[in-house]
Design a protein around this motif. Structure first.
Motif, PDB file in Angstrom:
ATOM      1  N   ALA A   5     -98.629  25.690 -36.390  1.00 56.46           N
ATOM      2  CA  ALA A   5     -98.451  25.076 -37.440  1.00 56.46           C
ATOM      3  C   ALA A   5     -99.364  24.310 -37.989  1.00 56.46           C
ATOM      4  CB  ALA A   5     -97.218  24.108 -37.220  1.00 56.46           C
ATOM      5  N   GLU A   6    -100.724  24.035 -37.352  1.00 52.29           N
ATOM      6  CA  GLU A   6    -101.926  23.408 -38.030  1.00 52.29           C
ATOM      7  C   GLU A   6    -102.923  24.746 -38.272  1.00 52.29           C
ATOM      8  OE1 GLU A   6    -102.873  20.387 -35.297  1.00 52.29           O
ATOM      9  OE2 GLU A   6    -101.066  18.976 -36.010  1.00 52.29           O
ATOM     10  N   GLY A   7    -102.474  25.697 -37.849  1.00 54.76           N
ATOM     11  CA  GLY A   7    -103.757  26.815 -38.291  1.00 54.76           C
ATOM     12  C   GLY A   7    -104.452  27.241 -37.066  1.00 54.76           C
ATOM     13  N   HIS A   8    -104.329  26.854 -35.947  1.00 60.36           N
ATOM     14  CA  HIS A   8    -105.233  27.169 -34.652  1.00 60.36           C
ATOM     15  C   HIS A   8    -104.672  28.559 -34.463  1.00 60.36           C
ATOM     16  CE1 HIS A   8    -104.786  22.429 -34.091  1.00 60.36           C
ATOM     17  NE2 HIS A   8    -106.166  22.790 -33.912  1.00 60.36           N
ATOM     18  N   VAL A   9    -105.607  29.198 -34.122  1.00 62.18           N
ATOM     19  CA  VAL A   9    -105.516  30.531 -33.668  1.00 62.18           C
ATOM     20  C   VAL A   9    -105.116  30.774 -32.263  1.00 62.18           C
ATOM     21  CG1 VAL A   9    -106.413  32.971 -33.329  1.00 62.18           C
ATOM     22  CG2 VAL A   9    -107.305  31.590 -35.348  1.00 62.18           C
ATOM     23  N   LEU A  10    -103.672  31.313 -31.987  1.00 63.68           N
ATOM     24  CA  LEU A  10    -103.365  31.233 -30.446  1.00 63.68           C
ATOM     25  C   LEU A  10    -103.843  32.606 -29.849  1.00 63.68           C
ATOM     26  CD1 LEU A  10     -99.888  29.739 -31.272  1.00 63.68           C
ATOM     27  CD2 LEU A  10    -101.738  28.530 -30.557  1.00 63.68           C
TER      28      LEU A  10
ATOM     29  N   ASN B 259    -111.454  26.570 -42.241  1.00 70.28           N
ATOM     30  CA  ASN B 259    -112.059  25.017 -42.334  1.00 70.28           C
ATOM     31  C   ASN B 259    -110.656  24.308 -42.087  1.00 70.28           C
ATOM     32  OD1 ASN B 259    -112.800  22.500 -42.805  1.00 70.28           O
ATOM     33  ND2 ASN B 259    -114.090  23.275 -44.777  1.00 70.28           N
ATOM     34  N   LEU B 260    -110.233  24.219 -40.864  1.00 68.17           N
ATOM     35  CA  LEU B 260    -108.981  23.605 -40.416  1.00 68.17           C
ATOM     36  C   LEU B 260    -108.938  22.290 -41.004  1.00 68.17           C
ATOM     37  CD1 LEU B 260    -108.123  24.795 -36.948  1.00 68.17           C
ATOM     38  CD2 LEU B 260    -107.477  25.531 -39.114  1.00 68.17           C
ATOM     39  N   PRO B 261    -109.896  21.266 -41.018  1.00 74.03           N
ATOM     40  CA  PRO B 261    -109.689  19.755 -41.570  1.00 74.03           C
ATOM     41  C   PRO B 261    -109.249  19.995 -43.073  1.00 74.03           C
ATOM     42  CG  PRO B 261    -111.381  19.710 -40.271  1.00 74.03           C
ATOM     43  CD  PRO B 261    -111.012  21.339 -40.167  1.00 74.03           C
ATOM     44  N   LEU B 262    -109.849  20.753 -43.809  1.00 79.48           N
ATOM     45  CA  LEU B 262    -109.563  21.149 -45.133  1.00 79.48           C
ATOM     46  C   LEU B 262    -108.345  21.748 -45.477  1.00 79.48           C
ATOM     47  CD1 LEU B 262    -110.651  20.898 -48.251  1.00 79.48           C
ATOM     48  CD2 LEU B 262    -111.426  23.151 -47.770  1.00 79.48           C
ATOM     49  N   LEU B 263    -108.179  22.714 -44.495  1.00 82.04           N
ATOM     50  CA  LEU B 263    -106.827  23.455 -44.552  1.00 82.04           C
ATOM     51  C   LEU B 263    -105.403  22.635 -44.535  1.00 82.04           C
ATOM     52  CD1 LEU B 263    -106.528  26.517 -45.200  1.00 82.04           C
ATOM     53  CD2 LEU B 263    -105.877  26.782 -42.697  1.00 82.04           C
ATOM     54  N   GLN B 264    -105.712  21.357 -43.837  1.00 80.74           N
ATOM     55  CA  GLN B 264    -104.295  20.609 -43.969  1.00 80.74           C
ATOM     56  C   GLN B 264    -103.771  20.144 -45.093  1.00 80.74           C
ATOM     57  OE1 GLN B 264    -103.244  20.613 -40.607  1.00 80.74           O
ATOM     58  NE2 GLN B 264    -105.067  22.053 -40.399  1.00 80.74           N
ATOM     59  N   VAL B 265    -104.772  20.171 -46.139  1.00 85.51           N
ATOM     60  CA  VAL B 265    -104.332  19.558 -47.447  1.00 85.51           C
ATOM     61  C   VAL B 265    -102.916  20.417 -48.058  1.00 85.51           C
ATOM     62  CG1 VAL B 265    -105.779  20.932 -49.030  1.00 85.51           C
ATOM     63  CG2 VAL B 265    -104.943  18.583 -49.737  1.00 85.51           C
ATOM     64  N   VAL B 266    -103.140  21.871 -47.579  1.00 81.35           N
ATOM     65  CA  VAL B 266    -102.120  22.593 -48.222  1.00 81.35           C
ATOM     66  C   VAL B 266    -100.583  22.351 -47.681  1.00 81.35           C
ATOM     67  CG1 VAL B 266    -103.839  24.438 -48.499  1.00 81.35           C
ATOM     68  CG2 VAL B 266    -102.287  24.478 -46.574  1.00 81.35           C
TER      69      VAL B 266
ATOM     70  N   ALA C  14    -107.741  13.935 -38.928  1.00 77.03           N
ATOM     71  CA  ALA C  14    -106.862  12.953 -38.110  1.00 77.03           C
ATOM     72  C   ALA C  14    -105.491  13.682 -37.896  1.00 77.03           C
ATOM     73  CB  ALA C  14    -106.569  11.784 -38.926  1.00 77.03           C
ATOM     74  N   ARG C  15    -104.998  14.524 -38.556  1.00 77.35           N
ATOM     75  CA  ARG C  15    -103.784  15.472 -38.268  1.00 77.35           C
ATOM     76  C   ARG C  15    -103.947  16.414 -37.290  1.00 77.35           C
ATOM     77  NH1 ARG C  15    -100.987  20.322 -40.957  1.00 77.35           N
ATOM     78  NH2 ARG C  15     -98.766  19.478 -40.560  1.00 77.35           N
ATOM     79  N   LEU C  16    -105.299  17.022 -37.040  1.00 83.30           N
ATOM     80  CA  LEU C  16    -105.477  17.808 -36.199  1.00 83.30           C
ATOM     81  C   LEU C  16    -105.736  16.942 -34.806  1.00 83.30           C
ATOM     82  CD1 LEU C  16    -107.963  20.092 -37.955  1.00 83.30           C
ATOM     83  CD2 LEU C  16    -105.713  20.877 -37.416  1.00 83.30           C
ATOM     84  N   THR C  17    -106.190  16.027 -34.913  1.00 86.00           N
ATOM     85  CA  THR C  17    -106.601  15.101 -33.736  1.00 86.00           C
ATOM     86  C   THR C  17    -105.263  14.305 -33.021  1.00 86.00           C
ATOM     87  OG1 THR C  17    -108.845  14.863 -34.275  1.00 86.00           O
ATOM     88  CG2 THR C  17    -108.211  13.519 -32.475  1.00 86.00           C
ATOM     89  N   LEU C  18    -104.828  13.667 -34.131  1.00 84.99           N
ATOM     90  CA  LEU C  18    -103.479  12.831 -33.516  1.00 84.99           C
ATOM     91  C   LEU C  18    -102.047  13.239 -33.568  1.00 84.99           C
ATOM     92  CD1 LEU C  18    -104.645   9.749 -36.063  1.00 84.99           C
ATOM     93  CD2 LEU C  18    -105.177  10.112 -33.534  1.00 84.99           C
ATOM     94  N   SER C  19    -101.997  14.432 -33.906  1.00 87.93           N
ATOM     95  CA  SER C  19    -100.684  15.097 -34.054  1.00 87.93           C
ATOM     96  C   SER C  19    -100.941  16.607 -33.725  1.00 87.93           C
ATOM     97  CB  SER C  19     -99.882  15.221 -35.410  1.00 87.93           C
ATOM     98  OG  SER C  19     -99.857  13.789 -35.774  1.00 87.93           O
TER      99      SER C  19
END
Length: 492
Positions: free
Chosen positions: A429-434, A143-150, A197-202
């Motif tokens: 750095a945002e958790g996307h699988v490369l 859950n990448l949007p939720l995961l950004q809180v860490v 927003a972090r995932l989309t804007l940055s």
């Protein structure tokens, strides 16, 4: 107070859901949000201490289930740890049962979430498994949007949110008042929107570097395993064996890794990483094995990270678990020893836990080994790319690699986890699988990823475990408030 019959089904239902939220291969993310609601409801409708005993037994069952499904190996050390961890996980339920009747609704709603975050933090400080067990955050890795809180709170923030939802749901269940539900929904949506927003804007952008992870072919690996299995006395026996008995199989693995490294370097890789214990060597032959890797790095003009298992005759460790980073000139930039051996199964002496960092044309490179990545305090370092050689097994490899994404988001760096006997993955750095590769579905495990060379600075990197300490302080303050506050008739 006699427990009503209709309350008892909550216990097996909550326990069953918890078995699917332990950080194992059978996790279901939504189960982590369901089981605290059910078990908290159970404790609120039973006697405080008898209810706590049942919750402790439920958590003990979950710990045993995690050990079994992960095939970690059950022994006295693991069972003792399970007893202690289950007790810590029970404390938030007991605190909620004892304190909430003596508090006003708003502060009462914070007892359980603060307790969950605090308990998870204490487990991480005390447990030899770090966040591998006892952290609800690892169940939400996809859950990448939720995961950004860490990146702000560390993993404890997700545990707090899950606990807050459970506490609010039970408040609605108790009073049919939706006021607390509106506040909780607003908080949860704010976290998800901010994460989105972090995932989309940055999004990660800029220069990338090609990194290849290579593991030895299964044929040479199995031949070496067969050779080492002949020594019933384990690492000490391997260390004392005649070189002619073990060296051919060890050399075959080294040659295979060197050939794979040449191939990936010729294809454009600038950094190549081997898994944990990729090279297995007797102590007398270690320098020769490292020299061969240095020569290959120099010829290919690459940065080469190698994992080495050294067999020594020195008891009780009988060896070392090391990682070397070699630069394009063939110079060894660091020698790192694993800081957190697996409790009960790895006997070598731990390293000092100092994470090495070097500046390169591809950003700041850092390194830990396998389970080290399960300890957030160790992983807080100013790096751009974190290299994690690992060595898992079929039942646990995928689940363990999934958890590594938390470290990448917390630290604001790309993370490359090359796993022999498991699933390898590269995260930004945002958790996307490369990139990802499964050792058990490929004849040769090679993973190639284009990785950003610049990381980001996160709040968690700067403030550390401040959020967790605040939760501990809040729980203490709520306890004092509940003790000194006179009970009202409606409370009784």
């Amino acid at each position: 107070m006699r427990t009503p019959r209709h309350v008892w089904p909550l216990l097996p239902l909550g326990t069953g859901a918890m078995l699917l939220a332990v950080g194992g291969r059978w996790d279901i993310a939504v189960a982590a949000w369901i089981f605290p609601v059910l078990l908290l409801r159970f404790t609120r409708l039973t006697r405080a201490w008898s209810g706590a005993l049942w919750i402790w037994l439920a958590h003990l069952a979950a710990a045993v289930f995690w050990v079994q499904e992960s095939a970690i190996g059950f022994n006295a050390v693991v069972f003792t740890g399970a007893l202690a961890l289950a007790a810590l996980q029970t404390l938030p339920f007991l605190a909620d049962r004892l304190l909430t009747p003596r508090l006003r609704p708003a502060p009462a709603a914070l007892v359980f979430p603060a307790g969950v975050a605090a308990a998870e933090f204490l487990i991480n400080l005390l447990s030899p498994f770090g966040t591998a067990f006892g952290s609800l955050a690892v169940t939400q890795h996809a859950n990448l949007p939720l995961l950004q809180v860490v990146s702000v709170t560390g993993p404890w923030g997700i545990g707090f949110l899950i606990g807050y939802v459970a506490s609010t749901a039970n408040r609605i269940w108790d009073s049919s008042s939706w006021r607390g539900g509106v506040v909780c929904t607003a908080v949860l949506l704010s976290v998800l929107l901010a994460g989105g927003a972090r995932l989309t804007l940055s999004p990660p952008q800029g220069t990338t570097v090609r990194i290849a992870g290579v593991s030895p072919a299964r044929t040479v690996t199995e031949r070496l395993q067969t050779t080492l299995a002949r020594f019933a006395d384990g690492p000490g026996g391997v260390a004392a064996a005649p070189a002619t008995a073990v060296r051919p199989a060890m050399t075959a693995v080294e040659d295979d890794l060197l050939a794979a490294t040449r191939r990936e370097a010729a294809a454009g890789a600038k950094i190549v990483i081997w898994p944990e214990e990729a090279v297995r060597t007797q102590e007398s032959q270690e320098s020769a094995a490292v020299a061969a890797a240095r020569a290959q790095a120099r010829r290919s003009g690459i940065y080469l990270e190698i994992g080495v298992r050294v067999y020594s005759t020195t008891a009780p460790a009988y060896g070392r678990n090391e990682a070397f980073l070699i630069d394009p000139r063939g110079t060894v930039l660091w020698t790192y020893q694993k800081a957190h051996p697996i409790a009960g199964s790895e006997r070598y002496t731990p390293g000092d836990g100092h994470v090495p960092i070097v500046r390169t044309p591809y950003g700041r490179l850092a390194n830990v080994i396998c389970q080290d990545a399960d300890f957030p305090a160790l992983m807080r370092t100013r790096a751009d790319i974190m290299l994690v050689p690992a060595h898992d097994w079929k039942e646990y490899g995928a689940a363990h690699t999934d958890k590594a994404v938390l470290a990448a988001v917390e630290g604001g760096y790309a993370l490359i986890r090359q796993d022999a006997g498991g699933v390898s993955a590269a995260y930004d750095a945002e958790g996307h699988v490369l990139a990802t590769s499964d050792y058990f579905t490929t004849g040769r495990q090679t993973m190639v990823a284009y990785v950003p060379v610049h990381g980001v600075t996160t709040v968690y990197d700067r403030t550390g475990d401040t959020f967790a300490w605040l939760c501990l302080a809040a729980l203490a303050a709520l306890t004092v408030t509940a003790v000194v506050r006179p009970r009202r008739p409606e409370d009784r």
